[in-house]
Design a protein around this motif. Structure first.
Motif, short mmCIF file in Angstrom:
data_model
loop_
_atom_site.label_atom_id
_atom_site.label_comp_id
_atom_site.label_asym_id
_atom_site.label_seq_id
_atom_site.Cartn_x
_atom_site.Cartn_y
_atom_site.Cartn_z
N VAL A 259 0.82 -1.21 0.00
CA VAL A 259 0.00 0.00 0.00
C VAL A 259 0.86 1.27 0.00
O VAL A 259 0.49 2.26 -0.60
CB VAL A 259 -0.98 -0.01 1.19
CG1 VAL A 259 -1.84 1.24 1.20
CG2 VAL A 259 -1.86 -1.25 1.13
N THR A 260 2.03 1.21 0.67
CA THR A 260 2.81 2.45 0.83
C THR A 260 4.19 2.43 0.18
O THR A 260 4.85 3.46 0.14
CB THR A 260 3.03 2.75 2.32
OG1 THR A 260 3.89 1.74 2.87
CG2 THR A 260 1.73 2.77 3.09
N LYS B 273 -9.85 -3.63 -2.47
CA LYS B 273 -9.38 -3.27 -3.81
C LYS B 273 -8.90 -1.83 -3.85
O LYS B 273 -7.92 -1.51 -4.53
CB LYS B 273 -10.50 -3.49 -4.82
CG LYS B 273 -10.61 -4.95 -5.18
CD LYS B 273 -11.85 -5.29 -5.95
CE LYS B 273 -11.92 -6.79 -6.13
NZ LYS B 273 -13.24 -7.20 -6.57
N ALA B 274 -9.58 -0.96 -3.12
CA ALA B 274 -9.15 0.44 -3.07
C ALA B 274 -7.75 0.51 -2.45
O ALA B 274 -6.90 1.29 -2.88
CB ALA B 274 -10.14 1.26 -2.25
N MET B 275 -7.50 -0.34 -1.44
CA MET B 275 -6.17 -0.37 -0.81
C MET B 275 -5.12 -0.86 -1.81
O MET B 275 -4.04 -0.27 -1.91
CB MET B 275 -6.20 -1.32 0.38
CG MET B 275 -6.06 -0.63 1.70
SD MET B 275 -6.11 -1.85 3.01
CE MET B 275 -5.39 -0.90 4.32
N SER B 276 -5.45 -1.92 -2.57
CA SER B 276 -4.52 -2.41 -3.58
C SER B 276 -4.26 -1.34 -4.63
O SER B 276 -3.15 -1.23 -5.15
CB SER B 276 -5.08 -3.66 -4.27
OG SER B 276 -5.39 -4.64 -3.32
N ALA B 277 -5.30 -0.57 -4.96
CA ALA B 277 -5.17 0.47 -5.98
C ALA B 277 -4.13 1.51 -5.57
O ALA B 277 -3.38 2.01 -6.40
CB ALA B 277 -6.51 1.14 -6.24
N ALA C 224 -3.34 7.77 -9.62
CA ALA C 224 -4.67 7.43 -10.14
C ALA C 224 -5.65 7.18 -8.99
O ALA C 224 -6.82 7.53 -9.08
CB ALA C 224 -4.59 6.21 -11.04
N ALA C 225 -5.15 6.58 -7.91
CA ALA C 225 -6.02 6.32 -6.76
C ALA C 225 -6.53 7.64 -6.19
O ALA C 225 -7.73 7.79 -5.92
CB ALA C 225 -5.27 5.53 -5.69
N ALA C 226 -5.64 8.61 -6.06
CA ALA C 226 -6.05 9.91 -5.54
C ALA C 226 -7.05 10.58 -6.48
O ALA C 226 -8.01 11.21 -6.03
CB ALA C 226 -4.83 10.81 -5.35
N GLY D 287 -8.39 8.18 -0.45
CA GLY D 287 -7.45 8.85 0.44
C GLY D 287 -6.21 8.00 0.61
O GLY D 287 -6.19 7.08 1.42
N VAL D 288 -5.19 8.29 -0.19
CA VAL D 288 -4.01 7.42 -0.22
C VAL D 288 -3.30 7.40 1.14
O VAL D 288 -2.88 6.35 1.63
CB VAL D 288 -3.04 7.86 -1.34
CG1 VAL D 288 -1.78 7.02 -1.32
CG2 VAL D 288 -3.73 7.74 -2.69
N LEU D 289 -3.22 8.57 1.78
CA LEU D 289 -2.57 8.65 3.08
C LEU D 289 -3.33 7.83 4.12
O LEU D 289 -2.76 7.06 4.89
CB LEU D 289 -2.46 10.11 3.53
CG LEU D 289 -1.88 10.34 4.91
CD1 LEU D 289 -0.44 9.85 4.97
CD2 LEU D 289 -1.95 11.82 5.29
N ARG D 290 -4.66 7.98 4.10
CA ARG D 290 -5.49 7.25 5.06
C ARG D 290 -5.34 5.74 4.87
O ARG D 290 -5.21 4.98 5.81
CB ARG D 290 -6.95 7.68 4.90
CG ARG D 290 -7.85 7.20 5.99
CD ARG D 290 -8.99 8.18 6.25
NE ARG D 290 -9.55 8.69 5.01
CZ ARG D 290 -10.64 8.18 4.44
NH1 ARG D 290 -11.25 7.15 4.98
NH2 ARG D 290 -11.11 8.70 3.33
N MET D 291 -5.35 5.32 3.60
CA MET D 291 -5.18 3.90 3.30
C MET D 291 -3.83 3.40 3.81
O MET D 291 -3.71 2.28 4.31
CB MET D 291 -5.28 3.65 1.79
CG MET D 291 -6.68 3.80 1.24
SD MET D 291 -7.77 2.54 1.94
CE MET D 291 -9.30 2.98 1.16
#
Lengths: 286, 222
Positions: A31-32, A162-166, A173-175, A180-184
């Motif tokens: 994720v990160t 799936k959102a986490m994998s994204a 693209a996720a953003a 919320g990429v930071l939150r994930m």
């Protein structure tokens, strides 16, 4: 034969522990893009917490669950330090997790002292083919399988998974989609903390935990994660079992002190093999 | 639908956009033309809130879907998952209606997005944008790297959507030929400023656009 069987069972439970640590490393990395060097600390915190809470006469499954929750909180805090500031590169975050791990030593010694601690898990044993097998060893396997089935279901079947994998697949693209990429990333650290915690409460009754146990836990977990290609948590289960059984055999038939060298050797071998392969690919491209 | 007034965007000391104003009405098809580095993508990123503005104002009515340059799919996920994540901000997660609209995607639904051809990836990117049920869709460099026939197909799909459901189109293109053929109106962006605007017909006839973006008709490559 009976020696082999007991080494095998010991190896399998050890491997489950490695796999749990590795799954945390993999999820956080996925994720990160950060290799979390504080992953072993989560297990240590959970082991210490469970021992303390049990001393305070909290009954059994509840004490372990509280300890896992504590590890999840520590995981989330680690995430804040590592990725909380926007624009931090994964390399800088990696060093931040190392710093958190070292700070963890100080806090753990302050709270729990510098002596190893343990607690009794499941008491009693079964006899199989003339070998006594502690029930705690047998508890580890189904719990680990249950956790991995849950992870697989979460990442492959749920929208949140799936959102986490994204986020890992393409953060920009996720953003753009409003994720919320930071939150994930923080969720991933929290989940990684909980998974380290599960490993901690399962392994501590078998081998007492001390503030610096995190090093060997991380080395084994990282070797397993590398073996699994840092991709899917479920691959870590296979990797963990291979490594756990191999180490147990080495410890049993050769010398116990060789045990963790095996993980280091394996990590080194895989990293060199990958580097060579990448080099070869580059040469072909040029 | 979109109203941008005197917009400035800076990256550190560098100015990416300077005093840009433009407006797009509901149901319009508008193009934004410019060379590499003119600030086209920055303008779209500012519209979708991906880069902060230094000054000026941006107003977007309704929902804007931003289909970014280079498709920017999730390569490890399936086509279906890529599409369904387009609805992350809300609405139906099931892309069944996209498959009716773009049947090609229905056949590819189980494939990893990273394994598709450029044209297929662009279609997934547009499908993912549509999943957000947008009022306006802004597509960055749709034609880049695609065969003219594929661009033609995508363009006619978008025109149909525009005609049927009143979807507003904002197309950002290096290729003035493609953009002017599909859109009614266009703005020309050069080094962060709008240097020309008008209907597609006007711009096609303008000697300035002709020289800079269309080239001489003989031996023109793009």
């Amino acid at each position: 034969m009976s020696a082999f069987l007991s080494y095998l069972i010991h190896g399998i439970s050890l491997g489950c522990g490695f796999a749990l640590i590795a799954s945390g490393i993999i999820i956080i990395y996925r994720v990160t893009r950060v290799v979390n060097l504080a992953q072993g600390m989560f297990a240590v915190v959970a082991g210490f917490s469970a021992a303390s809470v049990l001393d305070a006469r909290v009954p059994h499954p509840l004490a372990e669950l509280l300890a896992i929750a504590a590890a999840a909180v520590v995981g989330t805090l680690t995430g804040f330090v590592a990725i909380g500031k926007r624009g931090t590169s994964p390399q800088a975050s990696l060093i931040a997790t190392l710093g958190v791990g070292v700070l963890g030593y100080a806090v753990e010694v302050l709270i729990w002292g510098d002596q190893p601690r343990s607690f009794t898990g499941l008491l009693g044993s079964y006899e199989l083919l003339g070998v006594d097998i502690a029930k705690q060893y047998l508890l580890i396997v189904p719990v680990t399988l249950f956790v991995f089935a849950g992870l697989e279901l979460f990442f492959e079947r749920t929208y949140a998974g799936k959102a986490m994998s994204a986020c890992a697949s393409n953060p920009y693209a996720a953003a753009l989609q409003g994720i919320g990429v930071l939150r994930m990333g923080l969720y991933a650290f929290g989940l990684g903390g909980a998974l380290g915690g599960v490993a901690g409460v399962l392994l501590t009754p078998l081998q007492p935990v001390s503030y610096d146990s995190d090093v060997s836990l991380f080395v084994n977990g990282f070797a397993t994660a590398i073996l699994a290609g840092l991709k899917r948590p479920v691959l870590a289960l296979a990797g963990g079992l291979v490594l756990g059984v191999a180490e147990s055999m080495v410890a049993g038939y050769a010398k116990a002190s060789y045990q963790s060298s095996l993980a280091l050797l394996l990590t080194l071998a895989i990293l060199i093999a990958q580097a060579v392969r990448r080099e070869a690919l580059h040469t072909v491209e040029e | 639908m979109i109203q941008v007034d005197d917009l400035c965007v800076r990256y550190g000391a560098a100015t990416a956009l300077e005093g840009v104003s433009l407006s797009v009405a509901r149901g319009e098809k508008v193009a934004l033309i410019g060379a590499n580095g003119a600030g086209k993508s920055t303008l779209l990123n500012a519209l979708s809130g991906m880069v902060p503005k230094a000054s000026g104002s941006i107003r977007v009515e309704g929902r804007l879907a931003h289909v970014p340059e280079g498709r920017q799919l999730f390569p490890d996920l399936t086509v279906e998952d890529n599409l369904s994540l387009g609805a992350y901000r809300g609405g139906e997660h099931n892309p069944a209606w996209i498959y009716e609209l773009l049947p090609e995607l229905g056949r590819l639904r189980r494939q990893r997005a990273g394994s598709l051809s450029g044209g297929q990836q662009q279609m997934v990117a547009i499908g993912r944008g549509l999943m957000a049920r947008p009022d306006v869709i802004a597509i960055d460099e749709m034609s880049l790297g695609l065969a003219p026939i594929i661009v033609q197909q995508l363009a006619s799909r978008l025109s149909e959507l525009n005609a049927q459901s009143g979807l507003t189109l904002l197309l950002v293109e290096q290729s003035a030929r493609v953009a002017l053929a599909l859109c009614e109106r266009a703005y020309v962006l050069e080094t962060g400023r709008i240097v020309a605007q008008g209907t597609s017909a006007e711009l096609r006839d303008s000697p300035f656009v002709e020289a800079a973006y269309l080239g001489s008709p003989v031996g023109a490559a793009s």
